[in-house]
Scaffold this active site. Structure first.
Site, mmCIF file in Angstrom:
data_model
loop_
_atom_site.group_PDB
_atom_site.id
_atom_site.type_symbol
_atom_site.label_atom_id
_atom_site.label_comp_id
_atom_site.label_asym_id
_atom_site.label_seq_id
_atom_site.Cartn_x
_atom_site.Cartn_y
_atom_site.Cartn_z
ATOM 1 N N ALA A 1 12.676 21.102 23.303
ATOM 2 C CA ALA A 1 11.303 20.783 22.906
ATOM 3 C C ALA A 1 11.071 21.103 21.432
ATOM 4 O O ALA A 1 10.460 20.311 20.699
ATOM 5 C CB ALA A 1 10.325 21.567 23.774
ATOM 6 N N GLU B 1 20.750 24.750 26.723
ATOM 7 C CA GLU B 1 19.791 25.409 27.621
ATOM 8 C C GLU B 1 19.544 24.592 28.886
ATOM 9 O O GLU B 1 18.582 24.838 29.613
ATOM 10 C CB GLU B 1 18.459 25.674 26.901
ATOM 11 C CG GLU B 1 18.505 26.913 26.024
ATOM 12 C CD GLU B 1 17.161 27.286 25.432
ATOM 13 O OE1 GLU B 1 17.018 28.442 25.005
ATOM 14 O OE2 GLU B 1 16.242 26.435 25.379
ATOM 15 N N ASN C 1 25.394 28.368 14.783
ATOM 16 C CA ASN C 1 25.134 29.484 13.881
ATOM 17 C C ASN C 1 26.385 30.361 13.839
ATOM 18 O O ASN C 1 27.413 30.020 14.423
ATOM 19 C CB ASN C 1 23.878 30.262 14.295
ATOM 20 C CG ASN C 1 24.016 30.946 15.652
ATOM 21 O OD1 ASN C 1 25.127 31.140 16.172
ATOM 22 N ND2 ASN C 1 22.890 31.308 16.243
ATOM 23 N N THR D 1 25.158 27.319 10.247
ATOM 24 C CA THR D 1 23.970 27.940 9.662
ATOM 25 C C THR D 1 24.194 29.448 9.610
ATOM 26 O O THR D 1 24.603 30.061 10.606
ATOM 27 C CB THR D 1 22.705 27.601 10.465
ATOM 28 O OG1 THR D 1 22.869 28.037 11.827
ATOM 29 C CG2 THR D 1 22.454 26.101 10.464
ATOM 30 N N GLY E 1 22.516 30.980 3.976
ATOM 31 C CA GLY E 1 22.342 29.553 3.769
ATOM 32 C C GLY E 1 23.124 28.751 4.782
ATOM 33 O O GLY E 1 23.224 29.135 5.957
ATOM 34 N N ALA F 1 13.044 29.603 16.263
ATOM 35 C CA ALA F 1 12.973 28.148 16.034
ATOM 36 C C ALA F 1 13.474 27.703 14.665
ATOM 37 O O ALA F 1 13.404 26.520 14.342
ATOM 38 C CB ALA F 1 11.559 27.611 16.263
ATOM 39 N N ALA F 2 14.005 28.636 13.863
ATOM 40 C CA ALA F 2 14.542 28.225 12.565
ATOM 41 C C ALA F 2 15.719 27.262 12.755
ATOM 42 O O ALA F 2 15.809 26.220 12.095
ATOM 43 C CB ALA F 2 14.976 29.446 11.761
ATOM 44 N N GLY F 3 16.621 27.616 13.672
ATOM 45 C CA GLY F 3 17.757 26.739 13.946
ATOM 46 C C GLY F 3 17.335 25.420 14.554
ATOM 47 O O GLY F 3 17.904 24.364 14.246
ATOM 48 N N ASP F 4 16.318 25.452 15.409
ATOM 49 C CA ASP F 4 15.822 24.221 16.021
ATOM 50 C C ASP F 4 15.166 23.312 14.983
ATOM 51 O O ASP F 4 15.333 22.086 15.013
ATOM 52 C CB ASP F 4 14.818 24.553 17.125
ATOM 53 C CG ASP F 4 15.458 25.303 18.273
ATOM 54 O OD1 ASP F 4 16.673 25.127 18.503
ATOM 55 O OD2 ASP F 4 14.746 26.078 18.951
ATOM 56 N N ASN G 1 17.630 22.556 5.547
ATOM 57 C CA ASN G 1 17.616 23.932 5.056
ATOM 58 C C ASN G 1 16.226 24.301 4.538
ATOM 59 O O ASN G 1 15.721 25.402 4.792
ATOM 60 C CB ASN G 1 18.659 24.071 3.943
ATOM 61 C CG ASN G 1 18.940 25.508 3.557
ATOM 62 O OD1 ASN G 1 19.010 26.387 4.399
ATOM 63 N ND2 ASN G 1 19.106 25.742 2.262
ATOM 64 N N SER H 1 5.365 27.158 14.186
ATOM 65 C CA SER H 1 5.881 27.474 12.851
ATOM 66 C C SER H 1 6.564 26.292 12.165
ATOM 67 O O SER H 1 6.929 26.375 10.995
ATOM 68 C CB SER H 1 6.880 28.633 12.951
ATOM 69 O OG SER H 1 8.064 28.231 13.627
#
Length: 312
Positions: A54, A152, A196, A232, A237, A261-264, A288, A303
């Site tokens: 999502a 997931e 990651n 990532t 970076g 959720a940064a990776g998403d 990025n 976010s």
């Protein structure tokens, strides 16, 4: 001769199809993460829509992508709220299925003062997204220009999607999270993998902690048959490897509040840029920047930035 796009009814506006989870995130922010057996007081509570599938779908839609989501929710309040939110983002929800036996997925997230988090997920309906659901969604998969998938949902469903999509020569982007091992027979069908550092280590056995170790891990992934790799590295970076070349993209300097959720966001943004015809390096730079905005805010989907914010 019938053109490929006509044969498979691919839209002129490239379609990004995300196959993955849908959760409701219950977040507590405190000064530190509790140790086993410890209770930490003084937290702030937030409840937000989440789930890797999502989140990635919302990120791609919010950043200008033409997005459909294949997922599964419970027949409950959380599930109904998720559908309403997806539609408000302009996401195609025709293939978000309802499970009448299991509740919607829930994630319990703790975040410390530096923005680091730990997450426990109760998968609920996500665990019942199965091959029969993917068969119902074949039309949208055939229409896709990019298929984005994560871990997931059941692994046999992930493998079935990869097998089906590769039959139609689809661009398949895999975010191997949460960290699990995918059978190597499927790796050669992946167009681009985005782990990651923890996931890269699990895939390769190489501990990733700096640029040099990331390069070694990327090289190892290439040996396994993966063609394009983006690792990532959080505050360092992003490392991109393609055609035996390594490219370093430093992180933007920001004050991290919550890395959820940064990776998403990175994955969703990456798909948008690629669907618009950008090369992998330009797409990684765009992603990025998007993820650097995400970490400055609390929450998962709340976010994620929109495209205007990236142009500022």
């Amino acid at each position: 001769m019938i053109k490929y796009q006509e044969k498979y009814n691919i839209m002129k506006n490239p379609k990004i199809v995300v196959v993955g989870s849908c959760n409701t995130d219950m977040v507590v922010k405190a000064n530190k993460l509790p140790a086993p057996g410890e209770t930490v007081l003084g937290g702030t509570f937030l409840m937000n829509p989440g789930g890797k599938g999502a989140n990635q779908a919302v990120a791609a839609a919010r950043l200008g992508g033409n997005v459909a989501l294949i997922s599964k929710i419970g027949n409950d309040l959380f599930g109904r709220q998720s559908i309403e939110l997806f539609r408000a983002e302009g996401i195609d929800t025709d293939y978000v299925f309802t499970d009448n036996k299991n509740p919607s997925g829930v994630a319990l997230i703790s975040v410390d003062s530096s923005g680091e988090n730990c997450i426990i997920v109760a998968s609920g309906a996500n665990s019942s997204l199965d091959i029969s659901d993917i068969n119902k969604a074949q039309k949208i998969l055939i229409e896709a220009s990019i298929i984005l998938i994560q871990f997931e949902i059941p692994m046999q469903t992930v493998e079935y999607v990869i097998k089906f999509a590769s039959k139609y020569n689809k661009k398949i982007i895999l975010n191997p999270a949460p960290a699990q091992i995918l059978s190597e027979q499927f790796l050669t069908s992946i167009s681009l993998i985005v782990p990651n550092r923890i996931e890269a280590e699990l895939l390769t056995g190489i501990k990733v902690y700096d640029w040099e170790s990331a390069k070694k891990a990327a090289d190892k992934m290439e040996e396994k048959g993966l063609k394009n790799i983006i690792i990532t590295l959080g505050s360092l970076g992003v490392l991109v490897k393609t055609k035996s070349n390594h490219y370093i993209i430093p992180a933007h300097e920001v004050k991290a509040v919550d890395t959820t959720a940064a990776g998403d966001t990175f994955c969703g943004a990456l798909c948008v840029a690629l669907s618009e015809g950008q090369d992998i390096i330009s797409a990684a730079k765009f992603a990025n920047k998007a993820s650097s905005i995400t970490v400055t805010r609390m929450g998962a989907q709340s976010s994620i930035p929109n495209k205007k914010e990236l142009l500022l």
